[in-house]
Structure formats: structure tokens, C-alpha cells
Design an enzyme around this catalytic site. Structure first.
Site, PDB file in Angstrom:
ATOM      1  N   ASP A   9      70.149   0.685  27.238  1.00 54.06           N
ATOM      2  CA  ASP A   9      70.423   1.786  26.296  1.00 54.06           C
ATOM      3  C   ASP A   9      69.118   2.141  25.586  1.00 54.06           C
ATOM      4  O   ASP A   9      68.177   1.335  25.555  1.00 54.06           O
ATOM      5  CB  ASP A   9      71.474   1.370  25.253  1.00 54.06           C
ATOM      6  CG  ASP A   9      71.798   2.518  24.293  1.00 54.06           C
ATOM      7  OD1 ASP A   9      72.008   3.652  24.762  1.00 54.06           O
ATOM      8  OD2 ASP A   9      71.810   2.299  23.063  1.00 54.06           O
ATOM      9  N   SER A  10      69.084   3.337  25.000  1.00 54.60           N
ATOM     10  CA  SER A  10      67.915   3.720  24.210  1.00 54.60           C
ATOM     11  C   SER A  10      67.715   2.760  23.034  1.00 54.60           C
ATOM     12  O   SER A  10      66.604   2.611  22.549  1.00 54.60           O
ATOM     13  CB  SER A  10      68.098   5.147  23.679  1.00 54.60           C
ATOM     14  OG  SER A  10      69.233   5.198  22.845  1.00 54.60           O
ATOM     15  N   CYS A  72      74.353   4.301  28.205  1.00 58.90           N
ATOM     16  CA  CYS A  72      73.816   5.369  27.368  1.00 58.90           C
ATOM     17  C   CYS A  72      74.219   6.686  28.019  1.00 58.90           C
ATOM     18  O   CYS A  72      73.891   6.922  29.196  1.00 58.90           O
ATOM     19  CB  CYS A  72      72.299   5.223  27.327  1.00 58.90           C
ATOM     20  SG  CYS A  72      71.454   6.578  26.498  1.00 58.90           S
ATOM     21  N   ASN A  73      74.938   7.498  27.273  1.00 62.56           N
ATOM     22  CA  ASN A  73      75.392   8.783  27.833  1.00 62.56           C
ATOM     23  C   ASN A  73      74.223   9.723  28.093  1.00 62.56           C
ATOM     24  O   ASN A  73      74.201  10.449  29.070  1.00 62.56           O
ATOM     25  CB  ASN A  73      76.372   9.464  26.883  1.00 62.56           C
ATOM     26  CG  ASN A  73      77.712   8.772  26.856  1.00 62.56           C
ATOM     27  OD1 ASN A  73      78.628   9.167  27.550  1.00 62.56           O
ATOM     28  ND2 ASN A  73      77.832   7.714  26.072  1.00 62.56           N
ATOM     29  N   GLU A 157      70.766   3.901  14.416  1.00 58.20           N
ATOM     30  CA  GLU A 157      69.476   3.233  14.697  1.00 58.20           C
ATOM     31  C   GLU A 157      68.798   2.800  13.396  1.00 58.20           C
ATOM     32  O   GLU A 157      68.080   1.808  13.368  1.00 58.20           O
ATOM     33  CB  GLU A 157      68.535   4.168  15.463  1.00 58.20           C
ATOM     34  CG  GLU A 157      68.812   4.277  16.953  1.00 58.20           C
ATOM     35  CD  GLU A 157      68.659   2.955  17.711  1.00 58.20           C
ATOM     36  OE1 GLU A 157      67.616   2.301  17.581  1.00 58.20           O
ATOM     37  OE2 GLU A 157      69.608   2.578  18.430  1.00 58.20           O
ATOM     38  N   CYS A 191      78.905   8.990  23.190  1.00 58.70           N
ATOM     39  CA  CYS A 191      77.615   8.343  22.910  1.00 58.70           C
ATOM     40  C   CYS A 191      77.937   6.908  22.541  1.00 58.70           C
ATOM     41  O   CYS A 191      78.830   6.668  21.714  1.00 58.70           O
ATOM     42  CB  CYS A 191      76.893   9.037  21.760  1.00 58.70           C
ATOM     43  SG  CYS A 191      75.414   8.144  21.198  1.00 58.70           S
ATOM     44  N   HIS A 193      76.475   4.860  20.776  1.00 59.13           N
ATOM     45  CA  HIS A 193      76.206   4.491  19.381  1.00 59.13           C
ATOM     46  C   HIS A 193      77.426   4.766  18.479  1.00 59.13           C
ATOM     47  O   HIS A 193      77.536   4.179  17.405  1.00 59.13           O
ATOM     48  CB  HIS A 193      75.037   5.309  18.819  1.00 59.13           C
ATOM     49  CG  HIS A 193      73.682   4.812  19.233  1.00 59.13           C
ATOM     50  ND1 HIS A 193      73.262   4.798  20.544  1.00 59.13           N
ATOM     51  CD2 HIS A 193      72.651   4.320  18.499  1.00 59.13           C
ATOM     52  CE1 HIS A 193      72.012   4.318  20.581  1.00 59.13           C
ATOM     53  NE2 HIS A 193      71.630   4.030  19.359  1.00 59.13           N
TER      54      HIS A 193
HETATM   55  N1  DGL Z   1      73.529   5.627  22.953  1.00 58.92           N
HETATM   56  C1  DGL Z   1      73.043   6.774  23.610  1.00 58.92           C
HETATM   57  C2  DGL Z   1      74.127   7.638  24.207  1.00 58.92           C
HETATM   58  O1  DGL Z   1      75.150   7.095  24.604  1.00 58.92           O
HETATM   59  C3  DGL Z   1      71.860   7.503  23.099  1.00 58.92           C
HETATM   60  C4  DGL Z   1      71.724   7.878  21.683  1.00 58.92           C
HETATM   61  C5  DGL Z   1      70.324   8.364  21.443  1.00 58.92           C
HETATM   62  O2  DGL Z   1      69.394   7.630  21.815  1.00 58.92           O
HETATM   63  O3  DGL Z   1      70.183   9.469  20.931  1.00 58.92           O
HETATM   64  O4  DGL Z   1      73.965   8.822  24.332  1.00 58.92           O
END
Ligand code: DGL
Length: 272
Positions: A9-10, A72-73, A157, A191, A193
Site C-alpha cells: 500500500d502507499s 491500495c485502490n 496518514e 480506499c 485507508h
Molecule cells: N490506500 C490507498 C487506496 O486504497 C491510497 C490512499 C492514498 O495514498 O492516497 O486508494
């Protein structure tokens, strides 16, 4: 030689998926890799998300993984297809990269009763139209409404997701989504997150709307995938080990990650 399953993931969001995968499939070895130093990815261009994601996937392959889940989407929307169609060709036949959008879009049409589904996601995922395209593929009769939530992943984050500032943005974006159509009865958290904002999301989303959270869905699909692909399963080692890598400072990652993961985390730094 078999190796761990890689979870990418990011940043911290993928831990919400990893938690569910680990609960369902505890016997496997896992490497979690968060590119926290460059998170969030949500506002970045296609080219940048692809480049960053590929670097991280390569690192996971070099660390022994044969199977990598993009938890991560944004990376699934912007990088997965190119990685699958172009980059994997340079690796052996037993390397796979899977995303989180397909497991969600495969079932969402069976949940909605009105045929109107809302998506809350990063600007990058919304712009890619991945949810609209994939849902139309499985359920052509379903209408999809999207709302970009540019502040939600940065709030997580930066550990600001429990404060009153987060309420403001969560309420505003949910209102904007629901204002697009009265018929929305199902909302996807697009997402990884966002489950960390679940309390606030539930506060502002009417109780009769079904909320779709990805972690368990992705875990179920992964278990099914490994059953259907014994040749890939044979390349996944089963020693119950967990290793965490971050592009950030490990101390910073460990403190926040253990809050999100629910258990102590001891990460190693990796510089790209
Ligand atoms: N957790 C990530 C997602 O599912 C990325 C969120 C991000 O880095 O902006 O999109």
C-alpha cells in the site's frame, strides 16, 4: 523456492486489508510494504503511481514474493493493468499481482436493491473510472456515483483521523455523494485507508445505507484464488512469519502501524 505473500500500500491503509487476510489465512508468510515516505498516492498522476507501485512490487519480488496484493485502490486503478500485462512478462510464469477493485466490483451488484451504488475514493481512483468500468462489466444495469475525498487518506496518514477536523471532511464528502442521487442504497469504501475513519463515516451515513468495506472481501477472494490456483499456492511459503518494510523511518511507522494493525509492529527501512 516458495516465498511470502507481499501486501503493498502507499502507506498504512493496506493494514486494514492485511489484518483480514492474516486472520483468514494465518499459516502463510507475509511481507507488508508501505511506501509511507511518498504517501498519499491519491492526488498523483497515472505515470507517477505506476512508477512508484512498480518499484515497490519489484522490491517485494526481490524479497522472495511470487504473489503480491496491491492493497491500495489507487495503485490497483492506475498501475495494476500495466504491471499485469507488461511488466510481469519479464518475470517467471509463477509471479502474480492482484488488486482490490475486482473483488469489490464482482459482488456489489448483488448487494444493492435500488441499483444505485456510491463510491468514496481518492481523486486518482475516481478519475481512473475503474469502479464505473468494472461494475458495468459485471452489472450493466447498476448506476455508479462517485465522490472523491481528497483529504481522507492524508488525515489517516497524519494520524488526524480521530479529531474534529476529520468530521468536517467526512460529513462534507458524504453529503456530496448522497446529493448526486436519492436512490443510493450501497456505498463502497474505495480506499483502504477509509476503514480507519469508520466511526465517523457511520455517523454521517444514513443507517439504511449498506456500507461495503473491502478487507474481508479481499481476504475471501484471495483464499478462493489460492484454492483455484494450487501452482501459485505452492510458491507461497507457510511459516506464519510477518515482516514489515517502510520507506519512512521505522520508528515513525511502527508507532502508527501498531495502532492501525492492532498489534506491535517492528519494521525495517527500505529506501527506493
Ligand atoms: N490506500 C490507498 C487506496 O486504497 C491510497 C490512499 C492514498 O495514498 O492516497 O486508494
Amino acid at each position: 523456492m516458495p516465498g511470502p505473500i507481499g501486501i503493498f500500500d502507499s502507506g498504512y491503509g493496506g493494514l486494514t486489508v492485511f489484518r483480514e487476510i492474516e486472520a483468514l489465512l494465518p499459516q502463510y508468510d507475509y511481507i507488508y510494504f508501505g511506501d509511507n515516505a511518498r504517501a498519499p498516492y491519491g492526488g498523483r498522476s497515472f505515470q507517477t503511481v505506476y512508477k512508484f507501485t512498480l518499484q515497490c512490487v519489484r522490491h517485494l519480488f526481490e524479497a522472495g514474493c511470487h504473489l503480491v496484493i496491491l492493497a491500495c485502490n489507487t495503485a490497483s486503478a492506475k498501475a495494476l493493468r500495466t504491471i499485469q500485462q507488461c511488466d510481469l512478462l519479464h518475470y517467471g510464469p509463477h509471479y502474480r499481482v492482484l488488486g482490490v477493485i475486482r473483488p469489490t466490483t464482482e459482488i456489489v451488484g448483488r448487494i444493492t436493491r435500488t441499483g444505485c451504488v456510491g463510491i468514496l475514493a481518492t481523486p486518482g481512483t475516481v478519475k481512473s473510472e475503474s469502479y464505473v468500468i468494472e461494475i458495468a462489466h459485471f452489472f450493466p444495469e447498476v448506476h455508479v456515483y462517485q465522490q472523491a475525498c481528497p483529504m481522507w487518506a492524508p488525515l489517516v496518514e497524519n494520524n488526524e483521523h480521530t479529531g474534529p477536523g476529520a468530521d468536517y471532511f467526512v460529513e462534507k464528502d458524504i453529503r456530496a455523494l448522497l446529493a448526486q442521487a436519492d436512490c443510493i442504497d450501497t456505498v463502497v469504501l474505495g480506499c483502504t485507508h477509509y476503514p480507519l475513519l469508520l466511526d465517523k463515516i457511520r455517523r454521517y451515513l444514513p443507517a439504511d445505507i449498506t456500507l461495503v468495506v473491502q478487507g474481508r472481501l479481499v481476504a475471501d477472494r484471495l483464499a478462493d484464488y489460492l484454492r483455484r490456483h494450487p501452482e501459485i499456492d505452492a510458491h507461497c511459503s507457510k511459516g506464519g512469519q510477518r515482516v514489515f518494510y517502510t520507506t519512512e523511518t521505522p520508528e515513525v511507522f511502527d508507532e502508527k502501524a501498531s495502532l492501525f494493525y492492532g498489534k506491535p509492529v517492528q519494521s525495517r527501512h527500505f529506501s527506493l
